[in-house]
Design an enzyme around this catalytic site. Structure first.
Site, mmCIF file in Angstrom:
data_model
loop_
_atom_site.group_PDB
_atom_site.id
_atom_site.type_symbol
_atom_site.label_atom_id
_atom_site.label_comp_id
_atom_site.label_asym_id
_atom_site.label_seq_id
_atom_site.Cartn_x
_atom_site.Cartn_y
_atom_site.Cartn_z
ATOM 1 N N GLU A 79 0.832 -1.200 0.000
ATOM 2 C CA GLU A 79 0.000 0.000 0.000
ATOM 3 C C GLU A 79 0.877 1.264 0.000
ATOM 4 O OE1 GLU A 79 -2.881 0.317 3.249
ATOM 5 O OE2 GLU A 79 -4.431 0.958 1.853
ATOM 6 N N HIS A 139 5.245 -27.091 -2.061
ATOM 7 C CA HIS A 139 4.465 -28.071 -2.820
ATOM 8 C C HIS A 139 3.401 -27.374 -3.659
ATOM 9 C CE1 HIS A 139 6.345 -31.427 -0.605
ATOM 10 N NE2 HIS A 139 6.545 -30.433 0.262
ATOM 11 N N LYS A 151 -14.166 1.880 -3.553
ATOM 12 C CA LYS A 151 -15.144 2.393 -2.578
ATOM 13 C C LYS A 151 -16.213 3.215 -3.287
ATOM 14 C CE LYS A 151 -11.992 2.902 1.337
ATOM 15 N NZ LYS A 151 -11.330 3.875 2.184
HETATM 16 O O1 PA5 Z 1 -2.752 1.846 6.051
HETATM 17 C C1 PA5 Z 1 -3.806 2.450 5.894
HETATM 18 O O2 PA5 Z 1 -3.905 3.680 6.008
HETATM 19 C C2 PA5 Z 1 -5.083 1.697 5.593
HETATM 20 O O3 PA5 Z 1 -4.827 0.344 5.378
HETATM 21 C C3 PA5 Z 1 -6.068 1.854 6.743
HETATM 22 O O4 PA5 Z 1 -5.484 1.403 7.929
HETATM 23 C C4 PA5 Z 1 -7.356 1.070 6.482
HETATM 24 O O5 PA5 Z 1 -7.928 1.470 5.272
HETATM 25 C C5 PA5 Z 1 -8.357 1.297 7.602
HETATM 26 O O6 PA5 Z 1 -8.620 2.657 7.762
HETATM 27 P P1 PA5 Z 1 -9.325 3.228 9.040
HETATM 28 O O7 PA5 Z 1 -8.450 3.038 10.201
HETATM 29 O O8 PA5 Z 1 -9.526 4.677 8.735
HETATM 30 O O9 PA5 Z 1 -10.636 2.499 9.189
#
Ligand code: PA5
Length: 434
Positions: free
Chosen positions: A288, A309, A423
């Site tokens: 990410e 495997h 989203k």
């Molecule tokens: O690393 C990040 O910013 C994301 O993976 C968030 O942690 C994830 O989308 C969850 O977001 P939130 O804590 O606002 O619910």
């Protein structure tokens, strides 16, 4: 005390020391941008110095809340997704026994919700909780993420029916923004105990805040040791300028040099099933952070020997765009020896009296040698022991290397604009009004 260490002996045929030396200038500059808070996403760099900023009283506050939950709960449900869930799960699964009846007397079971939208999963969870004394930790920085919000609405409804509104509010802790978001509003209204996620720390870098530390403390794990490990690693990285001795510098340099040589997939390999979720956390941290602007190393993971495997074939013999990073635990238990058999029908007597850890280690060595000779470079991360202190070191090492590596790729490692696309489509399909 030993630190976690990067062993590069199996990289010799792929990268020369000269190449690393030449690249070191870029690494130093990237780290300077990080520590000087001048690079992209600089408003989200609170995690860089976090290990030395967590106070004894903050840790105590977390521990007190955890102890209260540990006394009143057979089960603690942690609600969150992505960075608001993976770090806690990674550390809890790494440091607690895999079989439920191994839990100590009175030790609560930690379960998770809000990381998927499966009706079946949540239905079964609620049914399981029906006759349990349980508590809930709900975590969302934005306070508006759909998956945990839905799971929490279901759990709130369930826990209020079971314990009454006041009883429920004593069994719920929220971890969220200090001011914004639906979860903040709800917590204030319902009088929940809350912990704050600092403004300058994003989800996937938040494991050393209450986001990770509260659930981890609820599992009975020593959070002071985790923070101590992270702090020692931070100081070590800050004070070691030699790229060959600084694991965060070396790892980020190697990844990016390999990426330039068209190795665009990194597989994190482990040989212990209880560290599977460390890999899940790592995949999210790097994936990410780096995967944007048409760039990024694709992060994948395997559990060996299981996946030897299956994906082992592809790693050995498929498209040569892969490199592998092996998590190697240097201390194994050595309690379980393979017994001798009188008739040796299974032809295993050549292993009689050997520890299972020894066999696993030889499988690892044989695999590293095979994959390397199959043109898949291997980096080895040596972890002296699987305990809270070294997990703390590992977490900070990966976070720092990830920040540096993102800057080397010239992306903003601290945003995630790409996750908005699904989203928006989902909200449109569900008829959300704004
Ligand atoms: O690393 C990040 O910013 C994301 O993976 C968030 O942690 C994830 O989308 C969850 O977001 P939130 O804590 O606002 O619910």
């Amino acid at each position: 005390m030993k630190n976690i260490n990067l062993n590069t002996e199996y990289l010799k045929n792929f990268i020369t020391d000269e190449e690393i030396k030449k690249f070191s200038e870029f690494v130093y500059n990237a780290d300077k941008e990080l520590t000087g808070r001048t690079g992209k996403g600089k408003e989200f760099l609170g995690w860089v110095t976090l290990p030395e900023e967590i106070s004894v009283s903050e840790l105590e506050d977390i521990r007190l809340s955890a102890d209260k939950f540990r006394i009143i709960s057979e089960v603690i449900v942690v609600v969150g997704i992505g960075g608001s869930y993976l770090g806690a799960r990674a550390i809890i699964e790494a440091l607690t026994p895999p079989f439920k009846n191994d839990y100590g007397k009175g030790e609560p079971e930690i379960l998770y919700a809000g990381f998927n939208l499966s009706e079946s999963y949540h239905e079964k969870l609620l049914a399981y909780l029906e006759d349990k004394e349980y508590s809930v930790i709900v975590i969302s920085k934005s306070g508006t993420t759909t998956e945990p919000a839905i799971a929490f609405r279901l759990l709130k409804n369930h826990i209020e029916k079971k314990f009454g509104k006041i009883g429920a509010s004593e069994r719920i802790i929220a971890i969220t923004d200090s001011e914004k978001g639906a979860l903040k509003k709800l917590s204030t209204q319902e009088n929940y105990k809350t912990f704050i996620i600092p403004d300058d720390i994003g989800g996937r870098f938040s494991v050393l805040t209450p986001v990770g530390l509260l659930p981890i403390a609820c599992a009975g794990i020593n959070i002071t040791e985790i923070v101590k490990g992270a702090k020692d690693m931070m100081n070590f990285i800050n004070n070691e300028n030699d790229i060959f001795k600084n694991p965060a510098y070396l790892y980020s340099a190697i990844r990016n040099i390999l990426y330039k040589k068209n190795k665009s997939i990194e597989i994190l390999a482990s040989y212990e099933p209880n560290i599977t979720y460390i890999s899940e956390w790592w995949k999210q941290l790097f994936g990410e952070s780096e995967g944007k602007d048409g760039k990024g190393i694709f992060t994948a993971s395997v559990n060996f020997t299981t996946d030897l495997h299956s994906l082992g074939q592809l790693i050995q013999d498929g498209n040569r765009n892969i490199f592998e990073t092996v998590l190697k635990l240097n201390s194994n238990k050595n309690n379980l020896t393979i017994p001798n058999s009188d008739n040796d029908l299974d032809e295993l007597n050549y292993l009689s009296d050997k520890n299972l850890s020894y066999v696993n280690d030889m499988a690892m060595l044989g695999t590293i040698q095979a994959h390397t000779s199959g043109n898949c470079p291997n980096i080895i991360i040596e972890i002296p022991q699987l305990n809270p202190y070294y997990i703390g070191q590992l977490i900070y090492f990966f976070e720092r290397a990830c920040g540096i590596s993102g800057y080397l790729l010239e992306v903003n490692p601290f945003d995630q604009p790409g996750v908005e696309e699904y989203k928006q489509n989902m909200f449109k399909l569900l008829g959300k009004s704004k």
